[in-house]
Design a protein around this motif. Structure first.
Motif, mmCIF file in Angstrom:
data_model
loop_
_atom_site.group_PDB
_atom_site.id
_atom_site.type_symbol
_atom_site.label_atom_id
_atom_site.label_comp_id
_atom_site.label_asym_id
_atom_site.label_seq_id
_atom_site.Cartn_x
_atom_site.Cartn_y
_atom_site.Cartn_z
ATOM 1 N N LYS A 41 0.823 -1.216 0.000
ATOM 2 C CA LYS A 41 0.000 0.000 0.000
ATOM 3 C C LYS A 41 0.858 1.267 0.000
ATOM 4 C CE LYS A 41 -4.303 -1.796 1.988
ATOM 5 N NZ LYS A 41 -4.024 -3.224 1.769
ATOM 6 N N ASN A 42 2.102 1.145 0.448
ATOM 7 C CA ASN A 42 3.021 2.287 0.435
ATOM 8 C C ASN A 42 3.824 2.377 -0.859
ATOM 9 O OD1 ASN A 42 2.285 3.226 2.958
ATOM 10 N ND2 ASN A 42 3.867 2.085 4.035
ATOM 11 N N GLY A 43 3.478 1.536 -1.835
ATOM 12 C CA GLY A 43 4.088 1.658 -3.145
ATOM 13 C C GLY A 43 5.203 0.685 -3.461
ATOM 14 N N HIS A 44 5.585 -0.152 -2.501
ATOM 15 C CA HIS A 44 6.623 -1.138 -2.771
ATOM 16 C C HIS A 44 6.048 -2.317 -3.569
ATOM 17 C CE1 HIS A 44 9.325 0.974 -0.069
ATOM 18 N NE2 HIS A 44 8.391 0.946 0.870
ATOM 19 N N THR A 45 6.892 -2.979 -4.322
ATOM 20 C CA THR A 45 6.499 -4.185 -5.052
ATOM 21 C C THR A 45 6.806 -5.393 -4.179
ATOM 22 O OG1 THR A 45 6.945 -3.157 -7.187
ATOM 23 C CG2 THR A 45 6.868 -5.561 -7.129
ATOM 24 N N ILE A 46 5.782 -6.162 -3.869
ATOM 25 C CA ILE A 46 5.898 -7.262 -2.906
ATOM 26 C C ILE A 46 5.693 -8.596 -3.614
ATOM 27 C CG2 ILE A 46 5.006 -8.260 -0.775
ATOM 28 C CD1 ILE A 46 6.266 -5.468 -0.452
ATOM 29 N N THR A 47 6.607 -9.533 -3.380
ATOM 30 C CA THR A 47 6.436 -10.898 -3.857
ATOM 31 C C THR A 47 6.544 -11.839 -2.673
ATOM 32 O OG1 THR A 47 7.441 -10.326 -5.990
ATOM 33 C CG2 THR A 47 7.214 -12.667 -5.468
ATOM 34 N N PHE A 48 5.478 -12.587 -2.445
ATOM 35 C CA PHE A 48 5.481 -13.580 -1.375
ATOM 36 C C PHE A 48 6.115 -14.859 -1.903
ATOM 37 C CE2 PHE A 48 1.980 -10.782 -0.136
ATOM 38 C CZ PHE A 48 2.270 -10.569 1.195
ATOM 39 N N GLY A 49 7.166 -15.313 -1.241
ATOM 40 C CA GLY A 49 7.827 -16.553 -1.615
ATOM 41 C C GLY A 49 7.325 -17.696 -0.745
ATOM 42 N N VAL A 50 6.660 -18.637 -1.366
ATOM 43 C CA VAL A 50 6.034 -19.737 -0.634
ATOM 44 C C VAL A 50 6.240 -21.051 -1.392
ATOM 45 C CG1 VAL A 50 4.277 -18.294 0.463
ATOM 46 C CG2 VAL A 50 3.843 -19.277 -1.784
ATOM 47 N N ARG A 51 5.932 -22.164 -0.736
ATOM 48 C CA ARG A 51 6.077 -23.470 -1.386
ATOM 49 C C ARG A 51 5.031 -23.671 -2.465
ATOM 50 N NH1 ARG A 51 6.234 -27.315 3.791
ATOM 51 N NH2 ARG A 51 4.736 -25.729 4.456
ATOM 52 N N ASN A 52 3.821 -23.152 -2.234
ATOM 53 C CA ASN A 52 2.727 -23.335 -3.198
ATOM 54 C C ASN A 52 2.116 -21.982 -3.543
ATOM 55 O OD1 ASN A 52 0.583 -24.159 -4.757
ATOM 56 N ND2 ASN A 52 -0.602 -25.014 -3.045
ATOM 57 N N PRO A 53 2.619 -21.327 -4.595
ATOM 58 C CA PRO A 53 2.114 -19.989 -4.951
ATOM 59 C C PRO A 53 0.645 -19.975 -5.355
ATOM 60 C CG PRO A 53 4.220 -20.427 -6.024
ATOM 61 C CD PRO A 53 3.755 -21.726 -5.445
ATOM 62 N N GLY A 54 0.074 -21.130 -5.691
ATOM 63 C CA GLY A 54 -1.324 -21.170 -6.100
ATOM 64 C C GLY A 54 -2.302 -21.464 -4.979
ATOM 65 N N ASP A 55 -1.829 -21.448 -3.748
ATOM 66 C CA ASP A 55 -2.675 -21.757 -2.595
ATOM 67 C C ASP A 55 -3.839 -20.769 -2.480
ATOM 68 O OD1 ASP A 55 -2.930 -23.210 0.126
ATOM 69 O OD2 ASP A 55 -2.926 -21.089 0.672
ATOM 70 N N ASP A 56 -5.039 -21.278 -2.203
ATOM 71 C CA ASP A 56 -6.236 -20.431 -2.140
ATOM 72 C C ASP A 56 -6.117 -19.362 -1.048
ATOM 73 O OD1 ASP A 56 -7.450 -21.740 -4.234
ATOM 74 O OD2 ASP A 56 -8.610 -23.094 -2.959
ATOM 75 N N LYS A 57 -5.533 -19.729 0.081
ATOM 76 C CA LYS A 57 -5.372 -18.766 1.174
ATOM 77 C C LYS A 57 -4.472 -17.616 0.735
ATOM 78 C CE LYS A 57 -4.107 -18.500 6.070
ATOM 79 N NZ LYS A 57 -3.591 -19.266 7.246
ATOM 80 N N LEU A 58 -3.438 -17.934 -0.033
ATOM 81 C CA LEU A 58 -2.530 -16.897 -0.518
ATOM 82 C C LEU A 58 -3.230 -16.006 -1.538
ATOM 83 C CD1 LEU A 58 0.261 -15.655 -0.454
ATOM 84 C CD2 LEU A 58 0.993 -17.329 -2.158
#
Length: 232
Positions: A41-58
């Protein structure tokens, strides 16, 4: 003392105004998810690194976070990031860093606490002569490790204003420039940053986190409090 502290605060905020960053978040739990969403929200580009990028919760987290938020494998997330936040449970930290690959030259914010569940509840598994942050630095060869975002709960990271006071965020690391970047990221969220010096100060910050958990959960105070440096 308040007058002397003001130029330091202006220095931090002026750095924030100059640039936004690519930030990788290793882990998408309460802490990682909250910080990632707020930085987005402050303008940074965020990438969450996880084991399963397609997870519904994510997917729900990405939808609610807005801004420039993405999901990827851990190695893909950190590849082009200038700053990496490690926000996994302690038992998964080493495996997560191994999955990340080389972090040489990157700012690595260690938000973990070395906790394990014993017969009498949560306890620290490291302390006195070392810390989780120093262990992380040994695993992430060449990374510019900074300890931060470990001494309070996710609710205070979502909003560090408690009444008329701002919660303090304690930051330590051996690289002064990396510490300044992290204090900038903390202050733009509303925290009052406290530079605690070298990474070995994490030996004090991690027991501080254990105290916060003890008060919050063990003594039933709940999460609506935070530590703050009070100046005369």
């Amino acid at each position: 003392m308040l007058q002397r502290a003001e130029p330091r605060r202006k220095q931090v905020l002026s750095q924030k105004e100059k640039r936004t960053m690519k930030i990788a978040i290793i882990g998408a739990g309460n802490v990682g998810g909250t910080l990632g969403a707020r930085w987005a929200k402050n303008g940074h580009t965020i990438t969450f690194g996880v084991r399963n990028p397609g997870d519904d919760k994510l997917k729900k987290l990405l939808n609610s976070a807005g801004g420039a938020t993405h999901a990827a494998t851990i190695s893909e997330a950190v590849k082009n990031a200038a700053v990496v936040l490690l926000a996994t449970p302690w038992e998964g930290a080493q495996n997560a860093l191994e999955a990340a690959g080389s972090l040489r030259g990157k700012i690595l914010i260690d938000a973990t606490n070395p906790l394990t569940m014993g017969a009498d509840g949560l306890r620290l598994v490291l302390g006195h002569t070392t810390s989780a942050a120093e262990q992380v630095a040994s695993w992430a060869t060449g990374a510019r490790v900074v300890k931060a975002f470990n001494t309070t709960g996710a609710k205070n990271m979502a909003d560090p204003n408690l009444g008329s006071e701002r919660a303090s965020m304690f930051v330590c690391g051996n690289d002064a420039e990396a510490r300044l970047t992290v204090t900038t990221l903390a202050e733009e969220l509303g925290f009052e940053s406290v530079d605690c010096g070298p990474l070995s100060a994490a030996r004090y910050l991690e027991p501080m986190a254990m105290l916060w958990i003890h008060l919050c959960v063990g003594l039933g105070r709940g999460p609506d409090f935070a530590f703050r440096i009070v100046k005369r």
